[in-house]
Design a protein around this motif. Structure first.
Motif, short mmCIF file in Angstrom:
data_model
loop_
_atom_site.label_atom_id
_atom_site.label_comp_id
_atom_site.label_asym_id
_atom_site.label_seq_id
_atom_site.Cartn_x
_atom_site.Cartn_y
_atom_site.Cartn_z
N ASP A 90 -6.51 -0.12 3.58
CA ASP A 90 -5.66 1.07 3.68
C ASP A 90 -4.23 0.59 3.96
N THR A 121 -15.95 3.05 -1.85
CA THR A 121 -16.61 4.21 -1.26
C THR A 121 -17.95 3.75 -0.71
N PRO A 137 0.81 -1.23 0.00
CA PRO A 137 0.00 0.00 0.00
C PRO A 137 0.83 1.27 0.00
N ARG A 163 -5.61 -3.92 -6.41
CA ARG A 163 -5.99 -2.78 -5.56
C ARG A 163 -7.40 -2.34 -5.93
N LEU A 164 -8.21 -2.15 -4.89
CA LEU A 164 -9.60 -1.76 -5.10
C LEU A 164 -9.94 -0.61 -4.15
N GLU A 165 -10.46 0.48 -4.72
CA GLU A 165 -10.91 1.61 -3.90
C GLU A 165 -12.41 1.49 -3.70
N THR A 193 -6.02 -3.70 -0.65
CA THR A 193 -4.86 -4.12 -1.44
C THR A 193 -4.61 -5.61 -1.19
N SER A 234 0.86 5.12 -2.37
CA SER A 234 0.79 6.48 -1.82
C SER A 234 1.98 7.31 -2.26
N SER A 252 -14.30 6.34 2.38
CA SER A 252 -13.51 5.74 1.30
C SER A 252 -12.32 5.01 1.90
N PHE A 253 -12.08 3.83 1.41
CA PHE A 253 -10.91 3.05 1.86
C PHE A 253 -10.43 2.18 0.70
N THR A 254 -9.23 1.68 0.85
CA THR A 254 -8.60 0.92 -0.23
C THR A 254 -8.27 -0.49 0.26
#
Length: 575
Positions: free
Chosen positions: A71, A47, A3, A43-45, A109, A7, A105-107
Motif C-alpha cells: 500500500d 486479494t 504508490p 505494481r501488483l494488486e 509496489t 492513487s 485487498s492490498f497493493t
C-alpha cells in the motif's frame, strides 16, 4: 513512480502487464528489446480472504537498487533508486519482511533502477506467503547455506593441513584452497551472508570479490585433477587455466561491472571446455588399477554435473540455483573415503612393520646380549693382557722385582717430592761379589736362582720401608731408593741388608771374601733441590759402590757431601 502516483491517477502510457521474474534486456515492448539500464515500477494488486495472519515477503537480490511498498508503507529498500547513474546507488541486500494487511485487498509496489550491472530487473522471484511459511522457508535456506559454508571451511582447513604436513601429496593443499574459495563465494549468493557481515560494503567491491572467487575455482580444480592424475592429465592445460583466471581477475579488478561482466559468457564457455577436459582425464584414469579410482570418479563426475547446471542457469538466465557448492561437498566426501582407505592401508602396513620390527628387535636383543658377553670376555682378557704387558714393561722378568725403567720413573718422582718437602733421599747401589766366578763354577741356572733369592731378600728389606723401592739395575747389580731417612738411618739399613744377604748362606766356594754369597753396597744420601741433576746423584752412589769394592767387598761404603767415602765393614773386621 511511487504508490501515491497511482492513487492520483498518474499512470504512464507505456505501462503493460509482464511476467516476473524479468530481466529487462530479455523483454521486448513494441518489437524493441529493452535496455539493461534504466528504471521501472512494478505494481501488483493482491486479494486474500485471510486478513488475520501476518504475511511475509522474501525479497531476493535485484539489479541493482530497489524499494518495495505495501500500500503506502515502505517496508524494504536495497540501495537508492535513481533515474540515472549519479542518483542510483546499487546494493546487494536480499531480505525477508513481514506486514499485516489492513484489508483483504492490498497493493505491492516495487521500484527498480539499474545503471551499474549488465542485467537490469529481477532474476529471482519475490515470494509472498504467510509469515510462518516464509520464515520456515527462509530459515531452511539459511541453515542449509550455513551448513554448506561451515562444511567447506572445515574441509578447507583440514585439507590445507594435510597438504602442509604431507608435501608428497600437494593436491590436499590445492583442494583445501578450493574449498575455502567455494565457501567464500557461497557467502555472496543466496542470502548473501557477506553483506550481512559487512552491511556498508561497496556494491562494486562485493561484486568484484564474487567474480574473482568464481574465476579462481577453475585453476584450483585443474591443479587438484592434475595432482590426482599425473599420468592421465596435461600440465599445459593446467597452466592455461591459471593464465585465463589471472586475465579475468585483472579485468575484474581494473574495470567496472558493466565492462567485465560482458566477458563473463566467454569464461562460462571456457568452464565447459574444462569440464570436458576433466571427463577425458577421468576416462583415461579408468585404465589404472587403483581401487579408489571409482570414489574419485564418482565425486568428480558429480562435481562436473553441478558446474554444468550452474553454467546452464547463467546462459538461460534462470534463477540462481547455486548447486556447485553441493558438488564440492560431495567431492569432499568421496575424497575423504579415499583418504580413509589409504589411512587404513597405512595403519595395516604400520602394524605389519611394527610386528616385523618387534621380531627384529627381539632377535637383535639376543644378538646384542651375546655380543655384549663376548665383548665383556674380550675386555676382561684385554685387561689381563694389559696388566701383563705393564708388568713386563716395569717388572724384571727373572727376579720379579721392578726393573730399571720403573726405578727411573719412581726416582724422578721421589726426588721432586722430597725437594718440595726438603726431605733426604738415599740411593743404594748393591752388587753381588764375584758373581762371574759364581756363574762359572755353578752354572747359569744356579746363577739365576742366586739372583732370584738375593732380589727377593732385597725387596723384603727395602720395600717394607715407607716409600722404599729396589730394582734390578742390570746383571748382578741392584739399586735401591729410601726416602725420608737421614744418612745415619740409611747406613744402618744398608748394614742390615749386607748382613741379611750373607745369612741366606748361599754357597759360594770361589769367593775370596766369604764362603757364602755377599754384597758390596754404595750409599749416597742427600737433600735434593729442584736444580739437582739426577744422574749426578746416581753417580755419587756408584762411586761409593766402587770404593766398597776397592776396600775389599762385602761391606757398605757411604759417600758424604764432602766427597769422602766412609767404610763400615773394613776387610780386617769381617769374619
Amino acid at each position: 513512480m511511487e504508490p501515491g502516483d497511482f492513487s492520483e491517477g498518474v499512470i504512464s502510457n507505456e505501462a503493460s502487464v509482464v511476467n516476473l521474474p524479468l530481466i529487462w534486456n530479455t523483454h521486448t515492448i513494441a518489437g524493441e528489446t529493452l535496455p539493461s539500464e534504466g528504471y521501472a515500477t512494478f505494481r501488483l494488486e493482491v486479494t486474500t480472504a485471510d486478513t488475520e495472519n501476518i504475511l511475509g515477503l522474501q525479497v531476493p537480490v535485484m539489479f541493482s537498487a530497489n524499494k518495495l511498498w505495501v500500500d503506502d508503507r515502505l517496508i524494504a529498500q536495497s540501495g537508492e533508486v535513481g533515474i540515472d547513474q549519479s542518483t542510483s546507488i546499487p546494493q546487494k541486500h536480499p531480505r525477508v519482511v513481514y506486514f499485516s494487511p489492513e484489508s483483504s485487498s492490498f497493493t505491492i509496489t516495487l521500484q527498480i533502477s539499474n545503471y551499474h550491472h549488465v542485467d537490469g530487473g529481477i532474476l529471482d522471484p519475490v515470494i509472498l506467503g504467510t509469515s510462518d511459511n516464509i520464515h520456515a522457508s527462509h530459515m531452511m535456506e539459511v541453515i542449509f547455506q550455513s551448513v554448506i559454508i561451515g562444511f567447506l571451511v572445515l574441509a578447507g582447513i583440514y585439507h590445507i593441513g594435510l597438504g602442509v604436513f604431507r608435501r608428497t601429496e600437494p593436491y590436499f593443499y590445492y583442494f583445501g584452497l578450493l574449498c575455502l574459495v567455494a565457501a567464500f563465494r557461497y557467502l555472496m549468493v543466496g542470502d548473501v551472508f557477506f553483506t550481512k557481515f559487512f552491511p556498508n560494503v561497496d556494491w562494486e567491491l562485493a561484486n568484484k570479490l564474487d567474480y574473482i572467487s568464481l574465476y579462481s575455482h577453475v585453476p584450483l580444480l585443474s591443479m587438484v585433477i592434475y595432482r590426482l592424475y599425473l599420468k592421465e592429465s596435461y600440465r599445459w592445460f593446467t597452466i592455461i587455466t591459471i593464465i585465463v583466471a589471472v586475465i579475468y581477475d585483472l579485468l575484474t579488478i581494473f574495470t567496472e561491472a558493466k565492462v567485465y561482466l560482458l566477458f563473463e559468457v566467454y569464461f562460462h564457455l571456457f568452464m565447459i571446455i574444462c569440464v570436458c577436459y576433466s571427463l577425458i582425464v577421468l576416462a583415461r584414469s579408468l585404465r589404472s588399477k587403483h581401487a579408489e579410482r571409482y570414489y574419485l570418479l564418482i565425486g568428480i563426475v558429480f562435481l562436473m554435473i553441478t558446474i554444468l547446471i550452474d553454467i546452464s542457469a547463467e546462459f538461460l538466465r534462470l534463477p540462481d540455483v547455486d548447486v556447485y557448492p553441493i558438488g564440492i561437498v560431495f567431492f569432499v566426501i568421496c575424497l575423504s573415503l579415499v583418504i580413509s582407505r589409504r589411512l587404513s592401508k597405512s595403519l595395516d602396513l604400520s602394524k605389519s612393520l611394527a610386528n616385523d620390527l618387534a621380531q627384529l628387535n627381539s632377535d637383535l636383543e639376543a644378538k646384542v646380549e651375546a655380543r655384549t658377553n663376548q665383548l665383556q670376555q674380550s675386555n676382561k682378557k684385554l685387561k689381563e693382557l694389559n696388566v701383563k704387558l705393564k708388568n713386563m714393561a716395569l717388572v724384571d722378568g727373572l727376579t720379579n722385582i721392578p726393573n730399571r725403567r720403573q726405578f727411573d720413573d719412581y726416582f724422578k718422582e721421589q726426588m721432586e717430592l722430597c725437594a718440595k718437602e726438603k726431605a733426604p733421599v738415599s740411593i743404594l747401589f748393591l752388587d753381588i761379589d764375584y758373581f762371574k766366578k759364581y756363574n762359572d763354577w755353578y752354572g747359569h741356572q744356579k746363577g739365576d736362582e742366586c739372583l732370584q733369592q738375593v732380589a727377593q731378600e732385597l725387596d723384603k728389606q727395602i720395600s717394607s720401608l715407607p716409600g722404599g723401592l729396589v730394582s734390578r739395575y742390570g746383571g748382578e747389580e741392584f739399586v735401591g731408593l729410601i726416602p725420608r731417612l737421614n744418612q745415619e738411618e740409611a747406613e744402618r739399613v744398608a748394614r742390615d741388608i749386607n748382613k741379611q744377604i750373607e745369612q741366606l748362606e748361599i754357597a759360594h766356594h770361589t769367593s775370596p771374601v766369604s764362603k757364602y754369597v755377599t754384597l758390596s753396597i754404595g750409599l749416597y744420601t742427600t737433600v735434593p733441590d729442584k736444580q739437582m741433576d739426577l744422574n749426578s746423584v746416581l753417580k755419587q752412589a756408584d762411586e761409593a759402590l766402587y770404593q766398597a769394592k776397592a776396600l775389599g767387598r762385602n761391606q757398605v761404603a757411604s759417600k758424604t757431601g764432602t766427597g769422602n767415602v766412609v767404610p763400615f765393614q773394613p776387610k780386617e773386621e769381617r769374619s
